[in-house]
Structures are given as structure tokens and as C-alpha cells.
Scaffold this motif. Structure first.
Motif, PDB file in Angstrom:
ATOM      1  N   GLU A   1       0.837  -1.202   0.000  1.00  0.00           N
ATOM      2  CA  GLU A   1       0.000   0.000   0.000  1.00  0.00           C
ATOM      3  C   GLU A   1       0.871   1.251   0.000  1.00  0.00           C
ATOM      4  O   GLU A   1       0.603   2.212  -0.720  1.00  0.00           O
ATOM      5  CB  GLU A   1      -0.926   0.013   1.210  1.00  0.00           C
ATOM      6  CG  GLU A   1      -1.996  -1.042   1.152  1.00  0.00           C
ATOM      7  CD  GLU A   1      -2.726  -1.200   2.472  1.00  0.00           C
ATOM      8  OE1 GLU A   1      -2.245  -0.697   3.506  1.00  0.00           O
ATOM      9  OE2 GLU A   1      -3.782  -1.851   2.465  1.00  0.00           O
TER      10      GLU A   1
ATOM     11  N   PRO B   1     -10.100  10.280  -9.336  1.00  0.00           N
ATOM     12  CA  PRO B   1      -9.006   9.595  -8.661  1.00  0.00           C
ATOM     13  C   PRO B   1      -9.016   8.072  -8.793  1.00  0.00           C
ATOM     14  O   PRO B   1      -7.965   7.469  -8.987  1.00  0.00           O
ATOM     15  CB  PRO B   1      -9.139  10.013  -7.203  1.00  0.00           C
ATOM     16  CG  PRO B   1     -10.375  10.798  -7.079  1.00  0.00           C
ATOM     17  CD  PRO B   1     -10.901  11.086  -8.422  1.00  0.00           C
ATOM     18  N   VAL B   2     -10.168   7.458  -8.707  1.00  0.00           N
ATOM     19  CA  VAL B   2     -10.237   6.002  -8.784  1.00  0.00           C
ATOM     20  C   VAL B   2      -9.735   5.529 -10.143  1.00  0.00           C
ATOM     21  O   VAL B   2      -8.879   4.637 -10.242  1.00  0.00           O
ATOM     22  CB  VAL B   2     -11.662   5.488  -8.488  1.00  0.00           C
ATOM     23  CG1 VAL B   2     -11.782   3.999  -8.780  1.00  0.00           C
ATOM     24  CG2 VAL B   2     -12.043   5.784  -7.042  1.00  0.00           C
TER      25      VAL B   2
ATOM     26  N   ILE C   1      -9.558  -0.371  -7.123  1.00  0.00           N
ATOM     27  CA  ILE C   1      -9.925   0.451  -5.975  1.00  0.00           C
ATOM     28  C   ILE C   1     -11.379   0.128  -5.622  1.00  0.00           C
ATOM     29  O   ILE C   1     -12.272   0.305  -6.445  1.00  0.00           O
ATOM     30  CB  ILE C   1      -9.786   1.965  -6.273  1.00  0.00           C
ATOM     31  CG1 ILE C   1      -8.390   2.299  -6.778  1.00  0.00           C
ATOM     32  CG2 ILE C   1     -10.181   2.778  -5.052  1.00  0.00           C
ATOM     33  CD1 ILE C   1      -7.282   2.048  -5.803  1.00  0.00           C
TER      34      ILE C   1
ATOM     35  N   LEU D   1     -14.036   1.160  -2.845  1.00  0.00           N
ATOM     36  CA  LEU D   1     -14.397   2.014  -1.715  1.00  0.00           C
ATOM     37  C   LEU D   1     -15.646   1.469  -1.038  1.00  0.00           C
ATOM     38  O   LEU D   1     -16.493   0.853  -1.695  1.00  0.00           O
ATOM     39  CB  LEU D   1     -14.664   3.440  -2.198  1.00  0.00           C
ATOM     40  CG  LEU D   1     -13.479   4.170  -2.828  1.00  0.00           C
ATOM     41  CD1 LEU D   1     -13.942   5.487  -3.446  1.00  0.00           C
ATOM     42  CD2 LEU D   1     -12.401   4.421  -1.802  1.00  0.00           C
TER      43      LEU D   1
ATOM     44  N   LYS E   1     -19.086   5.913  -0.211  1.00  0.00           N
ATOM     45  CA  LYS E   1     -17.876   6.719  -0.051  1.00  0.00           C
ATOM     46  C   LYS E   1     -17.319   7.112  -1.411  1.00  0.00           C
ATOM     47  O   LYS E   1     -17.454   6.375  -2.392  1.00  0.00           O
ATOM     48  CB  LYS E   1     -16.785   5.937   0.711  1.00  0.00           C
ATOM     49  CG  LYS E   1     -17.190   5.491   2.089  1.00  0.00           C
ATOM     50  CD  LYS E   1     -17.146   6.641   3.051  1.00  0.00           C
ATOM     51  CE  LYS E   1     -17.437   6.147   4.467  1.00  0.00           C
ATOM     52  NZ  LYS E   1     -17.402   7.193   5.439  1.00  0.00           N
ATOM     53  N   THR E   2     -16.690   8.285  -1.464  1.00  0.00           N
ATOM     54  CA  THR E   2     -15.984   8.727  -2.655  1.00  0.00           C
ATOM     55  C   THR E   2     -14.564   9.098  -2.261  1.00  0.00           C
ATOM     56  O   THR E   2     -14.299   9.414  -1.094  1.00  0.00           O
ATOM     57  CB  THR E   2     -16.662   9.944  -3.319  1.00  0.00           C
ATOM     58  OG1 THR E   2     -16.731  10.999  -2.358  1.00  0.00           O
ATOM     59  CG2 THR E   2     -18.050   9.621  -3.813  1.00  0.00           C
ATOM     60  N   LEU E   3     -13.661   9.067  -3.218  1.00  0.00           N
ATOM     61  CA  LEU E   3     -12.270   9.443  -2.993  1.00  0.00           C
ATOM     62  C   LEU E   3     -12.060  10.847  -3.539  1.00  0.00           C
ATOM     63  O   LEU E   3     -12.371  11.118  -4.695  1.00  0.00           O
ATOM     64  CB  LEU E   3     -11.336   8.450  -3.693  1.00  0.00           C
ATOM     65  CG  LEU E   3      -9.844   8.716  -3.610  1.00  0.00           C
ATOM     66  CD1 LEU E   3      -9.373   8.747  -2.157  1.00  0.00           C
ATOM     67  CD2 LEU E   3      -9.081   7.666  -4.400  1.00  0.00           C
TER      68      LEU E   3
ATOM     69  N   VAL F   1      -9.264  13.916  -4.072  1.00  0.00           N
ATOM     70  CA  VAL F   1      -7.849  14.273  -4.101  1.00  0.00           C
ATOM     71  C   VAL F   1      -7.758  15.782  -4.261  1.00  0.00           C
ATOM     72  O   VAL F   1      -8.345  16.352  -5.175  1.00  0.00           O
ATOM     73  CB  VAL F   1      -7.109  13.572  -5.266  1.00  0.00           C
ATOM     74  CG1 VAL F   1      -5.679  14.055  -5.369  1.00  0.00           C
ATOM     75  CG2 VAL F   1      -7.163  12.056  -5.084  1.00  0.00           C
TER      76      VAL F   1
END
Length: 110
Positions: free
Chosen positions: A6, A31-32, A43, A45, A49-51, A53
Motif C-alpha cells: 500500500e 481519482p479512482v 480500488i 471504496l 464513499k468517494t475518494l 484528491v
């Protein structure tokens, strides 16, 4: 994924974002997809949820992220932390601030 892998993936993403402005833009926009395209890793999640950046490469700014409020019911304190709180101390809070805002603490003069 084990922690070492990671960390390697995170280092790859950050170094690629530093050296490639187009990758940085795609990382911010999606981002994903950008991470999956770069690393080949999937990825996943948690549902809902969201990622996000944020580009924090502008060295003329000091950034501070406001984390989500912790769920007090899920926090487990050590015996030492419980003793500090029982005695009216704030070391737990100060440790949290130090960990969340390491760069910012250098600019705060009390």
C-alpha cells in the motif's frame, strides 16, 4: 493488500503526480480511474464513499484538512490516555492535532 505494498502504491501515485501535470489533473478529476490506470490495482471504496484528491503542491500555501468528526463510541483509549483525561489533561487532543496537522503546528505561536 499488505501495508508495504500500500505504501509503495501511495509513493508511486504521489511521485507520478509531482512529475506529470496531466496525471495530477486526471487524479483530481477522477481519482479512482487514474489510480487504477496507473497501478493496475482495483480500488474498492465502501458503499456511499468517494475518494477526493486535493492538489496541495502550491508551496506558497499552508493546507489544513478538517477531518470528519470521530464517532466517540468507536474510540478506544489506552489506560494512560484515560488517566490523562481523568486528571483534566489535554495531551490526547494535542497528540491528535500534532498528527493531523504536522506542518501547521510550526506556524502557530501561543
Amino acid at each position: 493488500m499488505e501495508q508495504k505494498k500500500e505504501e509503495e502504491v501511495l509513493r508511486l501515485i504521489i511521485s507520478k503526480a509531482w512529475e506529470d501535470a496531466n496525471f495530477r489533473k486526471s487524479l483530481i478529476a477522477d481519482p479512482v480511474k487514474a489510480i487504477e490506470n496507473l497501478t493496475g490495482a482495483k480500488i474498492v471504496l465502501p458503499e456511499g464513499k468517494t475518494l477526493v484528491v486535493n492538489d496541495q503542491t502550491d508551496k506558497s500555501k499552508v493546507y489544513m484538512n478538517i477531518p470528519s468528526e470521530p464517532n466517540i463510541e468507536d474510540i478506544e483509549l489506552t489506560e494512560d490516555q484515560l488517566e490523562i483525561i481523568a486528571g483534566g489533561g489535554q495531551t490526547v487532543w494535542l497528540d491528535l492535532v500534532d498528527n493531523l496537522f504536522p506542518a501547521l503546528k510550526n506556524y502557530i505561536i501561543v
